[in-house]
Design an enzyme around this catalytic site. Structure first.
Site, mmCIF file in Angstrom:
data_model
loop_
_atom_site.group_PDB
_atom_site.id
_atom_site.type_symbol
_atom_site.label_atom_id
_atom_site.label_comp_id
_atom_site.label_asym_id
_atom_site.label_seq_id
_atom_site.Cartn_x
_atom_site.Cartn_y
_atom_site.Cartn_z
ATOM 1 N N ASP A 25 41.778 -31.135 -75.519
ATOM 2 C CA ASP A 25 41.461 -31.429 -74.117
ATOM 3 C C ASP A 25 39.949 -31.570 -73.997
ATOM 4 O O ASP A 25 39.266 -30.685 -73.507
ATOM 5 C CB ASP A 25 41.976 -30.326 -73.198
ATOM 6 N N PHE A 26 39.436 -32.698 -74.474
ATOM 7 C CA PHE A 26 37.997 -32.932 -74.548
ATOM 8 C C PHE A 26 37.536 -33.564 -73.233
ATOM 9 O O PHE A 26 37.656 -34.760 -73.035
ATOM 10 C CB PHE A 26 37.678 -33.852 -75.731
#
Length: 246
Positions: A25-26
């Site tokens: 989850d960048f």
């Protein structure tokens, strides 16, 4: 500072004791600056798993606007997929917004090279970190400054004075929203900046420093009230001082 700190973080993740770690989850909201360093706020979505494969066709790294073919290793893993996923996300969420702006003109081609190379994944994290550290060295050392006529001779220097605080003309990218406060390598570079701005008639190199150790210079449209300060020097354009009482 943000981009370099992010690259150092991704370098650590690529070479961590647990193996190459990917941030699934960048998003920018996942990071926070602490004492000048970028930190990950949530590692719940981090993973050391690398995509399994039987052939190269199993190793396509897909993003909304681009896809990258990767190699399938002899161990049946897509080579470098975690590192490359992190790096391209750094490019799309950070580099594209931050790198093209605010750097001295002479350094922008180097940053454009980093931007293009990471956007095409031609650079891995090692090459990216080396490129950033090269730019930082040029920036801190002043080696990026091109040989030019010495401009400081066109200024009168008044030692033992500083300018009164006040709103001056605004410039970009300023460290102050009230005026024009820029990072410089030296008084000579400040003189070149002042000459390039039509509003600028005087400047002072302050005692304040940026994270790189470079001083901040305050630029003014006219010489303001001068205040005695044993550690300061005010530089005033000779053309501007001709009609002013000093």
């Amino acid at each position: 500072q943000i981009c370099l700190s992010l690259v150092k973080l991704l370098f650590y993740l690529a070479h961590s004791p647990l193996g190459s770690i990917v941030l699934l989850d960048f998003q920018p909201r996942q990071f926070v600056m602490v004492d000048g360093n970028l930190k990950v706020t949530d590692m719940d979505d981090a993973s050391t798993e690398e995509l399994s494969c039987k052939e190269d066709n199993d190793c396509t790294l897909d993003f909304p606007t681009k896809s990258f073919p990767l190699k399938c290793s002899a161990l049946g893993k897509c080579e470098g997929i975690n590192e490359k996923k992190n790096l391209f996300n750094a490019y799309r969420y950070f580099f594209t917004y931050l790198l093209p702006h605010s750097a001295p003109q002479a350094l922008r081609p180097f940053l454009s090279d980093i931007l293009n190379a990471t956007g095409d994944l031609r650079y891995g994290i090692n090459e990216t970190l080396n490129a950033f550290e090269k730019v930082l060295h040029l920036y801190k050392s002043g080696l990026y400054l091109q040989k030019r006529p010495l401009l400081l001779k066109d200024y009168i220097s008044l030692k033992g004075f500083r300018m009164a605080e006040g709103e001056g003309y605004k410039c970009w990218p300023s460290y102050s929203h009230l005026g024009c406060l820029l990072s410089v390598h030296s008084a000579e570079e400040a003189a070149a900046i002042c000459n390039s701005q039509s509003q600028c008639q005087s400047f002072i190199v302050t005692q304040r420093r940026t994270w790189t150790g470079r001083p901040l210079a305050s630029f003014q449209s006219s010489p303001t009230d001068l205040i005695p300060d044993a550690n300061a020097v005010v530089y005033i354009k000779r053309s501007a001082s001709s009609g002013e009482k000093l």
